[in-house]
Design a protein around this motif. Structure first.
Motif, short mmCIF file in Angstrom:
data_model
loop_
_atom_site.label_atom_id
_atom_site.label_comp_id
_atom_site.label_asym_id
_atom_site.label_seq_id
_atom_site.Cartn_x
_atom_site.Cartn_y
_atom_site.Cartn_z
N VAL A 121 -4.95 -14.93 3.20
CA VAL A 121 -4.39 -13.95 4.32
C VAL A 121 -4.67 -12.62 3.86
N PRO A 122 -5.42 -11.83 4.53
CA PRO A 122 -5.77 -10.22 4.26
C PRO A 122 -4.36 -9.57 3.98
N PHE A 123 -4.55 -8.79 2.74
CA PHE A 123 -3.50 -7.99 2.19
C PHE A 123 -3.83 -6.66 1.96
N ILE A 124 -2.78 -5.78 2.11
CA ILE A 124 -2.89 -4.31 1.48
C ILE A 124 -1.40 -3.78 1.30
N GLY A 125 -1.34 -3.04 0.17
CA GLY A 125 0.03 -2.80 -0.24
C GLY A 125 -0.15 -1.21 -0.26
N PHE A 126 0.97 -0.56 0.43
CA PHE A 126 1.04 0.95 0.43
C PHE A 126 2.29 1.14 -0.42
N ARG A 127 2.32 2.27 -1.21
CA ARG A 127 3.18 2.72 -2.27
C ARG A 127 3.64 4.19 -2.09
N GLY A 128 4.75 4.52 -1.82
CA GLY A 128 5.48 6.06 -1.89
C GLY A 128 5.51 6.40 -3.23
N VAL A 129 5.31 7.36 -3.67
CA VAL A 129 5.85 7.87 -5.17
C VAL A 129 7.24 8.50 -5.11
N SER A 130 8.02 7.79 -5.67
CA SER A 130 9.56 8.18 -5.81
C SER A 130 9.66 8.84 -7.20
N ASP A 131 8.84 8.41 -8.27
CA ASP A 131 9.03 8.91 -9.80
C ASP A 131 7.77 9.23 -10.43
N GLY A 132 7.65 10.69 -10.43
CA GLY A 132 6.46 11.17 -10.80
C GLY A 132 6.68 12.78 -10.93
N GLY A 133 5.29 13.49 -11.00
CA GLY A 133 5.37 15.03 -10.94
C GLY A 133 5.86 15.64 -9.81
#
Length: 287
Positions: free
Chosen positions: A229-241
């Motif tokens: 099954v085609p897959f893609i993941g999006f992640r928003g940064v909550s911990d960083g600079g």
């Protein structure tokens, strides 16, 4: 939630069925950690079937994670668990994500509102705000890292504990109540001081080595690839600079900036789904 948002309980889990950006969609919270991510993805693939085959034609995974700058959104081209073995995302989905990146038909916020940590139905745009020191961006590519601080155990959801530790989104109706006795039993492995010291420990990897660091996405990618099954993941940064408050890092920055990170990754994910017109023609083996 998708338009309609019809809740469907499946095996102690809840899926919300409806239309999302022109597509029939089943949305759910996987829960925290690789075991929950793996089990929930397998449950979806095994339940939504017709004529012996899954009716799921694509998996779009989104959430918040560690990264370079708070508010950024990243779509890693591949995911790893150890820095040696990699699971690539769908090549066709990557191409569409790159088109979305170039077209820039989404809005990323730089003003962070405090999250709804108590699941109070308030306007998310009310209350005090802080302005990030870095203008958020969306990028496709690089490597994402998924780790397991739970040593293979499935961290249990806690009814009524917001959409972070809870069993449902704050705005959704709970149709999968948890038995109090079984909940206490499932929580026991996670109440030791060693667990919390390990889970909240800072990452030892140098900044920039991984575009995203989380506990779920790589596991979903692996299950999806095995199922074709085609897959893609999006992640928003909550911990960083880019933290104007100069918090001491995770988990403090997570609880303050998870809302803006979730809003930004939601904006990008929705734009991607709108652009993903031809998912049904893909077989998921394109790499």
């Amino acid at each position: 939630q998708p338009q309609g948002g019809n809740p469907v309980p499946v095996g102690g889990h809840t899926f919300y069925l409806g239309n999302l950006e022109g597509h029939r969609a089943a949305l759910t919270l996987t829960g925290i950690g690789p075991a929950n991510a793996r089990n929930t993805t397998r449950l979806a693939l095994s339940h939504f079937r017709c004529d012996g085959r899954t009716t799921i034609t694509g998996i779009v995974f989104s959430g918040v994670a560690g990264g370079d700058y708070i508010g950024d959104v990243n779509a890693a081209a591949r995911w790893t668990f150890d820095g040696k073995h990699y699971v690539p995302i769908s090549h066709a989905m990557k191409l569409v994500a790159e088109q979305v990146q170039r077209a820039h038909h989404y809005r990323l916020s730089r003003g962070a509102h405090l999250p709804d940590i108590l699941c109070i139905p308030l306007n998310p745009d009310t209350g005090p705000t802080v302005t990030l020191t870095h203008a958020p961006t969306f990028k496709v590519g690089g490597t994402g890292l998924t780790t397991d601080p739970f040593d293979g155990a499935a961290f249990p959801c806690v009814p009524g504990a917001t959409d972070v530790f809870g069993c449902r989104p704050c705005s959704a109706t709970n149709v999968t109540p948890k038995n109090p006795v079984s909940l206490l039993q499932s929580l026991l492995p996670f109440v030791s001081p060693s667990f919390f010291s390990g889970y909240f420990a800072s990452e030892s990897d140098p900044p920039g080595k991984f575009v995203s660091e989380d506990n779920e996405t790589g596991e979903v990618a692996k299950v999806a690839r095995r199922a074709g099954v085609p897959f893609i993941g999006f992640r928003g940064v909550s911990d960083g600079g880019g933290d104007p408050l100069h918090l001491p890092g995770y988990p403090f920055s997570f609880f303050v900036y998870q809302q803006i990170s979730a809003d930004n990754v939601g904006a990008v994910s929705s734009t991607f789904i709108r652009a993903w017109h031809d998912a049904s023609s893909l077989d998921g083996t394109d790499g």
